[in-house]
Design an enzyme around this catalytic site. Structure first.
Site, PDB file in Angstrom:
ATOM      1  N   ASP A   1      -7.386   0.147   5.799  1.00  0.00           N
ATOM      2  CA  ASP A   1      -7.832  -0.623   4.745  1.00  0.00           C
ATOM      3  C   ASP A   1      -7.167  -2.133   4.662  1.00  0.00           C
ATOM      4  O   ASP A   1      -7.972  -3.101   4.497  1.00  0.00           O
ATOM      5  CB  ASP A   1      -7.517  -0.048   3.266  1.00  0.00           C
ATOM      6  CG  ASP A   1      -8.535   1.333   2.900  1.00  0.00           C
ATOM      7  OD1 ASP A   1      -9.093   1.776   3.867  1.00  0.00           O
ATOM      8  OD2 ASP A   1      -8.577   1.684   1.731  1.00  0.00           O
TER       9      ASP A   1
ATOM     10  N   GLU B   1       0.732  -1.210  -0.036  1.00  0.00           N
ATOM     11  CA  GLU B   1      -0.098  -0.012  -0.017  1.00  0.00           C
ATOM     12  C   GLU B   1       0.785   1.294  -0.189  1.00  0.00           C
ATOM     13  O   GLU B   1       0.593   2.224  -0.472  1.00  0.00           O
ATOM     14  CB  GLU B   1      -0.804   0.090   1.319  1.00  0.00           C
ATOM     15  CG  GLU B   1      -2.187  -0.809   0.990  1.00  0.00           C
ATOM     16  CD  GLU B   1      -3.255  -0.007   0.373  1.00  0.00           C
ATOM     17  OE1 GLU B   1      -3.124   0.088  -0.990  1.00  0.00           O
ATOM     18  OE2 GLU B   1      -4.084   0.398   0.938  1.00  0.00           O
TER      19      GLU B   1
END
Length: 314
Positions: A204, A193
Site C-alpha cells: 500500500d 504503517e
C-alpha cells in the site's frame, strides 16, 4: 514556511490476500488523495506545541513540546535519513501521549494514525513546534489504503521540512521527488504503517509513494483477471451480501467488478471501459445509490506522492 503534500489511494486488482504471505499482487494508485499541510510555528506566535488537525472528523490534538521531550529522552539520537522501527518502550510512551488527548469512543480507531504521526514527526524533526492539517478524499477502512496514504503524505511533508530532502521552493504547483527521496519517504511510511497495522505487506505505501501505472489498452484482459480473482475470493469466504449486490448490479451492464481490501464489506472496484458511455455510467451509479451505496469515480494510475508550496488546490 508551509508545505503541502498529497498521496494517492491504492487498489489491488489481484492478489490482495496472497500478498501478505509474500506472493505477487497487481496494484495501482487511483486519483483520490490524502492531503497534509505542515508548517512550523513562528517564534512570534509564542506557541510551544505540536498540533495535529483532522479536518474530516473534525478533531484537533495538541502536545506541549516539553511533554514530548520528556516522553522521548533519546530523541536527539534519531536520524531522519535512516528510518528505524518504533521500539515497544517508545510505543508505550506514544500511547500515553495519545491517551491524554481523550479521543471520543466513536473515533477511537484514529488513535493508531495519531500515534504514527507522533512517531514520524518526532523521529524526523524532533520537538519543533508545528501544525499539521490532514484532509482526505478516501473513506476509512474500505480497502483503498487510507492509512498508507496518510503515512506517505505525513512522511513526505515532514521530510520536506528536514535536511534529508532537497526541494525547489521556487517551483509552483505540484512537483515530484527524486528516486532516492521517494525511497526515503517509502521507508518512513512503512514504519508508520507498522504502528497502525503491525505487519503490513508494504504494498500500500509503495504504490502510494511511487505509482505511475496507466491501464489503457488491455481493459478486457484486466477485467477477466478481476473476475477470476473475485471468484477465488468468494471461494475463500471473504465476500459479503452487500458485495454480492454490487456484483449482480454491475454484471447486468456487463461490467467487471471485484471486492478490494480485506473483504467482508468495504469497497467494490468496477472497471469502467474507456469507451463506456456516460449514460450507462449514470444508470449504474443511480441503481447502486438506490441500494444505499456510495459511488466514487477515480482514474487508475498517475503520479505517486507530490509536494507543493504555492498555488496547489485542495
Amino acid at each position: 514556511m508551509e508545505i503541502r503534500v498529497r498521496a494517492p489511494a491504492k487498489i489491488i486488482l489481484a492478489g490482495e490476500h496472497a500478498v501478505v504471505h509474500g506472493s505477487t499482487a497487481v496494484a495501482a494508485a487511483i486519483d483520490l488523495y490524502t492531503y497534509v499541510s505542515l508548517s512550523f510555528l513562528s517564534p512570534s506566535e509564542n506557541d510551544q506545541t505540536l498540533k495535529l488537525q483532522l479536518k474530516d472528523v473534525p478533531l484537533e490534538f495538541s502536545w506541549p513540546v516539553a511533554r514530548i521531550r520528556d516522553a522521548f529522552p533519546n530523541l536527539d539520537s534519531s536520524v531522519a535519513s535512516s528510518p528505524s522501527s518504533c521500539s515497544l518502550e517508545t510505543l508505550k510512551s506514544i500511547a500515553s501521549l495519545v491517551e491524554k488527548q481523550k479521543i471520543p469512543e466513536a473515533n477511537i480507531g484514529l488513535a493508531s494514525g495519531v500515534s504514527a504521526f507522533l512517531w514520524l514527526y518526532t523521529s524526523i524533526l524532533g520537538c519543533k513546534p508545528a501544525k499539521a492539517v490532514v484532509h482526505s478524499e478516501l473513506p476509512m477502512g474500505a480497502g483503498l489504503g487510507s492509512s498508507a496514504a496518510l503515512c506517505v503524505a505525513l512522511s513526505a511533508a515532514i521530510l520536506s521540512l528536514s535536511d534529508s530532502i532537497s526541494i525547489d521552493f521556487s517551483q509552483k504547483g505540484w512537483q515530484t521527488f527524486r528516486d532516492s527521496e521517494l525511497e526515503l519517504v517509502n521507508k518512513w511510511a512503512f514504519e508508520g504503517e507498522n504502528i497502525i497495522h503491525g505487519k503490513p505487506s508494504g504494498v500500500d505505501n509503495t504504490v502510494s509513494t511511487y505509482d505511475d501505472l496507466a491501464i489503457t489498452e488491455k481493459e478486457e484482459k484486466m477485467g477477466e483477471l478481476m473476475e477470476m480473482n473475485q471468484g477465488l475470493l468468494q471461494c475463500m469466504g471473504v465476500s459479503h451480501s452487500s458485495i454480492e449486490t454490487v456484483l449482480r448490479t454491475t454484471a447486468k451492464y456487463k461490467l467487471y467488478s471485484k471486492l478490494i481490501g480485506a473483504g467482508g464489506g468495504g469497497c467494490v472496484l468496477t472497471l469502467l471501459p474507456t469507451l463506456l458511455s456516460g449514460t450507462v455510467i449514470n444508470k449504474v451509479i443511480a441503481e447502486l445509490e438506490a441500494c444505499g451505496f456510495q459511488c466514487l469515480i477515480a482514474g487508475i494510475g498517475g503520479s505517486g506522492v507530490e509536494v507543493s508550496f504555492t498555488g496547489a488546490s485542495w
